[in-house]
Design an enzyme around this catalytic site. Structure first.
Site, short mmCIF file in Angstrom:
data_model
loop_
_atom_site.label_atom_id
_atom_site.label_comp_id
_atom_site.label_asym_id
_atom_site.label_seq_id
_atom_site.Cartn_x
_atom_site.Cartn_y
_atom_site.Cartn_z
N ASN A 71 -9.82 1.96 7.94
CA ASN A 71 -11.17 2.08 8.50
C ASN A 71 -11.24 1.80 10.00
O ASN A 71 -12.31 1.88 10.59
CB ASN A 71 -12.15 1.18 7.73
CG ASN A 71 -11.80 -0.28 7.80
OD1 ASN A 71 -10.72 -0.65 8.25
ND2 ASN A 71 -12.69 -1.14 7.34
N ASP A 89 -5.80 11.93 2.38
CA ASP A 89 -6.15 12.17 0.98
C ASP A 89 -7.58 12.70 0.90
O ASP A 89 -8.43 12.39 1.73
CB ASP A 89 -6.02 10.88 0.17
CG ASP A 89 -6.86 9.74 0.75
OD1 ASP A 89 -6.69 9.41 1.95
OD2 ASP A 89 -7.69 9.18 0.02
N TYR A 130 0.81 -1.22 0.00
CA TYR A 130 0.00 0.00 0.00
C TYR A 130 0.84 1.27 0.00
O TYR A 130 0.31 2.38 -0.08
CB TYR A 130 -0.90 0.04 1.24
CG TYR A 130 -1.88 -1.10 1.34
CD1 TYR A 130 -3.02 -1.13 0.54
CD2 TYR A 130 -1.68 -2.16 2.23
CE1 TYR A 130 -3.93 -2.18 0.63
CE2 TYR A 130 -2.58 -3.21 2.33
CZ TYR A 130 -3.70 -3.21 1.52
OH TYR A 130 -4.60 -4.25 1.61
N HIS A 167 -4.18 6.61 -1.17
CA HIS A 167 -4.77 6.58 0.16
C HIS A 167 -3.71 6.71 1.26
O HIS A 167 -4.05 6.92 2.43
CB HIS A 167 -5.52 5.25 0.33
CG HIS A 167 -6.85 5.38 1.01
ND1 HIS A 167 -7.57 6.56 1.11
CD2 HIS A 167 -7.63 4.44 1.64
CE1 HIS A 167 -8.72 6.33 1.75
NE2 HIS A 167 -8.76 5.06 2.10
N ASN A 192 -12.96 6.81 5.12
CA ASN A 192 -13.11 5.82 6.19
C ASN A 192 -12.21 6.09 7.40
O ASN A 192 -12.56 5.78 8.54
CB ASN A 192 -12.86 4.41 5.66
CG ASN A 192 -14.00 3.92 4.79
OD1 ASN A 192 -15.15 4.32 4.99
ND2 ASN A 192 -13.70 3.07 3.83
#
Length: 200
Positions: free
Chosen positions: A81, A106, A23, A28, A127
């Site tokens: 989240n 973001d 990631y 994000h 989230n």
């Protein structure tokens, strides 16, 4: 800063993102990128934060001497989240007033690279913010880093979990640097001054 908040109170700067190398360069994860640069500037390394699901680094921001501010940089190691739990745990542990928390994240509804700073407000479907607000209420600062909307019919979830494009990456370092400057200005000089300098 709230007039009831003492100047000596620490600040908690939270970069929002997802843990794991897969990631790392996602849109994000811009919050992690800004937090990493701030850590580099402070001159320290992140370490695991006791029982909280986060990596933290303690240091100071602002001019040397009494005007500098004590800060705790944090990157939650839960997924996006679930960010609220770790942030709230750090807030309790370090005794940080809610108005001294800054979330760097973001933002879909702002053009790529554009910054907007604000205090409080909704989560706009983000989230990480949704989880933080559920855990603590909405009255924390946000440094919103624009990533723009997905092209064509691409789903939002797919867009935010993709890496920045090659064209975007050409300017990414500059924009991350500017976002880190904005965080430092917010902590050292207050929201109004930071908005005047960095909101565009």
């Amino acid at each position: 800063m709230d007039v009831t908040t003492p100047a000596s109170a620490p600040w908690l700067i939270v970069g929002l993102g997802n843990p794991g190398p897969e990631y790392a360069m996602n849109r994000h994860n811009i919050g992690f990128m800004v937090a990493d640069l701030l850590a580099e500037r402070i001159g320290g390394k992140f370490k695991r934060a006791g029982k909280a699901q986060a990596q933290v680094l303690e240091g100071r921001i602002g001019p040397a001497g009494p005007a500098s501010r004590r800060v705790i940089l944090a990157k939650p190691t839960s997924f996006m989240n679930l960010s609220g739990g770790p942030v709230n745990a750090l807030r309790d542990f370090y005794k940080v007033p809610l108005g001294n928390i800054v979330a760097v994240h973001d933002e879909l509804d702002i053009d790529y690279g554009t910054l907007r700073l604000k205090l409080g407000g909704g989560d706009n479907g983000h989230n990480g913010l949704k989880s933080m607000t559920k855990a603590m209420g909405p009255d924390y600062h946000r440094v919103r880093f624009g990533i723009g909307r997905p092209p064509g019919r691409m789903q939002v979830a797919d867009f935010v979990l993709k890496d920045f494009s090659s064209a975007e990456r050409k300017e990414l370092d500059y924009f991350v640097d500017r976002a880190a400057d904005a965080v430092e200005c917010l902590v050292a000089e207050g929201l109004e001054r930071a908005q005047g300098a960095y909101n565009s």
